[in-house]
Design an enzyme around this catalytic site. Sequence first.
Site, short mmCIF file in Angstrom:
data_model
loop_
_atom_site.label_atom_id
_atom_site.label_comp_id
_atom_site.label_asym_id
_atom_site.label_seq_id
_atom_site.Cartn_x
_atom_site.Cartn_y
_atom_site.Cartn_z
N HIS A 121 0.55 -1.25 0.53
CA HIS A 121 0.10 -0.04 0.06
C HIS A 121 1.07 1.59 0.01
CE1 HIS A 121 1.18 1.16 3.97
NE2 HIS A 121 0.72 -0.69 4.58
N ASP A 122 0.52 2.24 -0.57
CA ASP A 122 0.71 3.57 -0.79
C ASP A 122 2.10 3.88 -1.61
OD1 ASP A 122 -0.95 5.01 0.74
OD2 ASP A 122 -0.89 3.52 2.16
N GLY A 139 5.42 -1.44 2.21
CA GLY A 139 3.97 0.17 2.29
C GLY A 139 5.08 1.45 1.71
#
Length: 258
Positions: A121-122, A139
């Site tokens: 994520h991200d 992440g």
Amino acid sequence: MTTIHPTAIVHPDAELAENVCIGAYSVIGAHVRIGARTQIGAHVVIDGHTEIGEDNHIFQFASLGAIPQDKKYRGEPTRLIIGDRNTIREFTTFNLGTVTGIGETRIGNDNWIMAYVHLAHDCVVGDHTIFANNASLAGHVTIGNHVILGGFSLVHQFCIIGDHAMTAFAAGVHKDVPPYVMAAGYRAEPAGLNSEGMRRRGFTAEQIANVKNIYKILYRQGLSYENAKARVCQLASSAPELKAFADFFARSERGIIR
């Protein structure tokens, strides 16, 4: 003409542009948008608020847009955004962003992503990168343009890898990697410059020499990190190829591999 295999499941709210091809047994979720001429292989799952650009080739068994592996995630409508002309090979996993991050995971254009690569994520990935098999990003990782990650490279969360950098096989990146630098080792250390990559991309001998001078300041002159950083930022405006260092140090917070 868009082609959808009879065994594929495409949600009626999904948006497919012209000449998209969806392979057998693939599943496309309600909030997915796919750009023109993108090819989706068999048994691919694309879910979440995922936007995919044009002329991508996504191979069988990829999983794109699944929820992040983050216990704080509560179903927010975060996003995965993939640009144009990317090759995404088998068993890759790209997750959505989180509201505690930037809210989206982003992949740029013209990237070559090999099998079993994981983007958490991200993460933000630039253009013209190559990720070899089993490279994994935790992440909030940022990857610059023209970066090469060797097979089984692991990048710790919040790390930044600068433009034209390269990691060796099974490198463990725990701090930021400056532009043009090669990183190697389980706890990655600097291993010279990606000079061959620079030559292949058309850098002149003078430009490569300028970057070598920066490498010496960072790693060969015995300067403290802060003094070396200040000296590099001072020189970054002296040549276009050095601007990448100013951009890198403006974002770097973890310190660099030493």
